[in-house]
Design an enzyme around this catalytic site. Sequence first.
Site, mmCIF file in Angstrom:
data_model
loop_
_atom_site.group_PDB
_atom_site.id
_atom_site.type_symbol
_atom_site.label_atom_id
_atom_site.label_comp_id
_atom_site.label_asym_id
_atom_site.label_seq_id
_atom_site.Cartn_x
_atom_site.Cartn_y
_atom_site.Cartn_z
ATOM 1 N N ARG A 38 0.836 -1.210 0.000
ATOM 2 C CA ARG A 38 0.000 0.000 0.000
ATOM 3 C C ARG A 38 0.869 1.258 0.000
ATOM 4 O O ARG A 38 0.555 2.240 -0.659
ATOM 5 C CB ARG A 38 -0.920 -0.014 1.229
ATOM 6 C CG ARG A 38 -2.297 0.530 0.960
ATOM 7 C CD ARG A 38 -3.250 0.230 2.071
ATOM 8 N NE ARG A 38 -2.663 0.462 3.403
ATOM 9 C CZ ARG A 38 -3.374 0.551 4.511
ATOM 10 N NH1 ARG A 38 -4.677 0.420 4.461
ATOM 11 N NH2 ARG A 38 -2.798 0.744 5.665
ATOM 12 N N VAL A 81 1.245 -9.371 6.074
ATOM 13 C CA VAL A 81 0.894 -8.134 6.770
ATOM 14 C C VAL A 81 0.568 -8.486 8.221
ATOM 15 O O VAL A 81 0.478 -9.656 8.592
ATOM 16 C CB VAL A 81 -0.292 -7.396 6.094
ATOM 17 C CG1 VAL A 81 0.054 -7.029 4.655
ATOM 18 C CG2 VAL A 81 -1.567 -8.239 6.134
ATOM 19 N N SER A 135 8.865 -19.444 9.754
ATOM 20 C CA SER A 135 9.806 -19.226 10.848
ATOM 21 C C SER A 135 11.224 -19.086 10.326
ATOM 22 O O SER A 135 11.607 -19.742 9.372
ATOM 23 C CB SER A 135 9.762 -20.377 11.854
ATOM 24 O OG SER A 135 10.704 -20.142 12.889
ATOM 25 N N LYS A 189 2.652 -23.469 13.888
ATOM 26 C CA LYS A 189 3.593 -22.340 14.063
ATOM 27 C C LYS A 189 3.439 -21.720 15.452
ATOM 28 O O LYS A 189 4.426 -21.313 16.089
ATOM 29 C CB LYS A 189 3.344 -21.287 12.977
ATOM 30 C CG LYS A 189 4.183 -19.998 13.124
ATOM 31 C CD LYS A 189 5.671 -20.284 13.135
ATOM 32 C CE LYS A 189 6.545 -19.050 12.921
ATOM 33 N NZ LYS A 189 6.315 -17.913 13.736
ATOM 34 N N HIS A 192 5.205 -23.998 17.817
ATOM 35 C CA HIS A 192 6.638 -23.776 17.564
ATOM 36 C C HIS A 192 7.104 -22.562 18.364
ATOM 37 O O HIS A 192 8.139 -22.596 19.036
ATOM 38 C CB HIS A 192 6.847 -23.560 16.057
ATOM 39 C CG HIS A 192 8.143 -22.896 15.677
ATOM 40 N ND1 HIS A 192 8.386 -21.558 15.890
ATOM 41 C CD2 HIS A 192 9.268 -23.386 15.090
ATOM 42 C CE1 HIS A 192 9.593 -21.252 15.452
ATOM 43 N NE2 HIS A 192 10.146 -22.341 14.974
ATOM 44 N N ASN A 193 6.320 -21.481 18.327
ATOM 45 C CA ASN A 193 6.710 -20.271 19.045
ATOM 46 C C ASN A 193 6.649 -20.472 20.559
ATOM 47 O O ASN A 193 7.461 -19.919 21.299
ATOM 48 C CB ASN A 193 5.810 -19.095 18.647
ATOM 49 C CG ASN A 193 6.142 -18.558 17.263
ATOM 50 O OD1 ASN A 193 6.780 -19.235 16.457
ATOM 51 N ND2 ASN A 193 5.713 -17.352 16.982
ATOM 52 N N GLU A 196 9.701 -22.159 21.462
ATOM 53 C CA GLU A 196 10.742 -21.119 21.365
ATOM 54 C C GLU A 196 10.793 -20.279 22.651
ATOM 55 O O GLU A 196 11.878 -19.970 23.164
ATOM 56 C CB GLU A 196 10.431 -20.240 20.154
ATOM 57 C CG GLU A 196 11.395 -19.129 19.845
ATOM 58 C CD GLU A 196 10.893 -18.295 18.667
ATOM 59 O OE1 GLU A 196 10.801 -17.072 18.822
ATOM 60 O OE2 GLU A 196 10.564 -18.876 17.599
ATOM 61 N N ARG A 459 -12.086 -33.360 47.604
ATOM 62 C CA ARG A 459 -13.186 -32.993 46.700
ATOM 63 C C ARG A 459 -14.468 -33.742 47.083
ATOM 64 O O ARG A 459 -15.569 -33.185 47.032
ATOM 65 C CB ARG A 459 -12.805 -33.305 45.239
ATOM 66 C CG ARG A 459 -11.688 -32.424 44.687
ATOM 67 C CD ARG A 459 -11.332 -32.794 43.252
ATOM 68 N NE ARG A 459 -12.374 -32.351 42.337
ATOM 69 C CZ ARG A 459 -13.106 -33.165 41.583
ATOM 70 N NH1 ARG A 459 -12.941 -34.480 41.646
ATOM 71 N NH2 ARG A 459 -14.023 -32.675 40.777
#
Length: 489
Positions: A38, A81, A135, A189, A192-193, A196, A459
């Site tokens: 843009r 984006v 990644s 992903k 994965h993070n 990480e 309980r």
Amino acid sequence: MESAAAVSQIGLVGLAVMGQNLALNIAEKGFPISVYNRTTSKVDETLDRAHREGQLPLSGQYTPQDFVLSIKKPRSIIILVKAGAPVDQTIAALSTYMEPGDTIIDGGNEWYENTERRIVDASSNGLLYLGMGVSGGEDGARNGPSLMPGGSHRAYLNIHNILEKVAAQVDDGPCVTYIGEGGAGNFVKMVHNGIEYGDMQLISEAYDVLKSVGGLGNEELADIFGEWNRGELESFLIEITSDIFRVEDDETGKGHLVDKILDKTGMKGTGKWTVQQAAELSIAAPTIAASLDGRYMSGLKEEREAAAEIFKKEGLSEDINNVGSVDKKRLIDDVRQALYASKICSYAQGMNLLRAKSMEKGWGLNLGELARIWKGGCIIRAVFLDRIKQAYQRNPGLPNLMVDPEFAREMVQRQAAWRRVVGLAIQKGISVPGMSASLQYFDTYRRARLPANLVQAQRDYFGAHTYERIDIPGAYHTEWSKIARKARV
């Protein structure tokens, strides 16, 4: 329709550094690409880089219409984006000019349910959709990332030849595979993070113990992490940690830069999503949760400084227990072993979360193949991922990575050192939440009997929730208070 001059095999929208680098990577692999942003200056910047970095086959477009029409049918367009509303806005701008059979690939860190919603929306217009985890950061995008595409399998087949060339290459193939239907790629992903987050927390704790207990300086730490990177801990994060300790502070010309960095950790949300999903699916992920808590606690910088003063006035110094002289060589080796064992726990938790979600959604995730595509390009790439791959190949139904025979042997061999490190840190008042959470995870999992029998009794006492017995089948309820009153008489 397509332009008479439509020569690009693929398109990419979103030319921040990640987008530019991925576009240049694609072009460098011999696939003509159209780019659009843009902010038009970003298009010019990318064109200039394509020229400077080898006259690469990249064309810049300045309107959504010209961009879409410059790509050969069936079109495949990658969007890079910011996650959320910007993705929807970009899709709306592009889809006006796209045609049935064209594909949209979102390469951002998106919440998987947003991807599943967009798959349905795109399908109603005859469009195909992939949510693709990417990644490797800026360097990975330019030179070969790990790619995790999920969604339409047909869309993947349209683009797989490009992705396989663009992805990082390891000994057993490119670091990309079709992950599964729906939001599977984004979910993988996300986890994965989360892994990480755990890795980074554990490394920071190793640094803290070596520095605060062992008294090691930055040059020594650089050498130690460099040496570790030639052994079982060999990985991207260990490698860059060694580099970080060597960088001096250019601003003042005094000391090392790492010592001047404010101890407040940023985050973008994927770690929090991972912990939330673990809770939703009743999967224990204490190492990843501890790393998230560590980031939250780091954000309380002013409170921590004030607390340090308050407790100091009450007689609690920073060095809580003088443990005397420490055998540095032994400490370094113990910390290495503790870090390795803790990392296994973090990966085990991530893999168990992926399996649970795969079962819930019917994705059919191949855990061994996920470990394989993380061997190169990505932030958590590490040598021992090949052994994780082999563990799941040996036993696809492996209930926990820790009980694979090879990893089980390594955990047992390292547990004494692990306990020494956590115990020493506790004595010295140094917080090691990731390492201790990992050790508690290991100890809890390896015990055939836990004190949960008492919790069940409680309980049942206050809520009549019933309990099972170890010797007779069925559900039982006991009038605890009545029996206890009689016993007291």
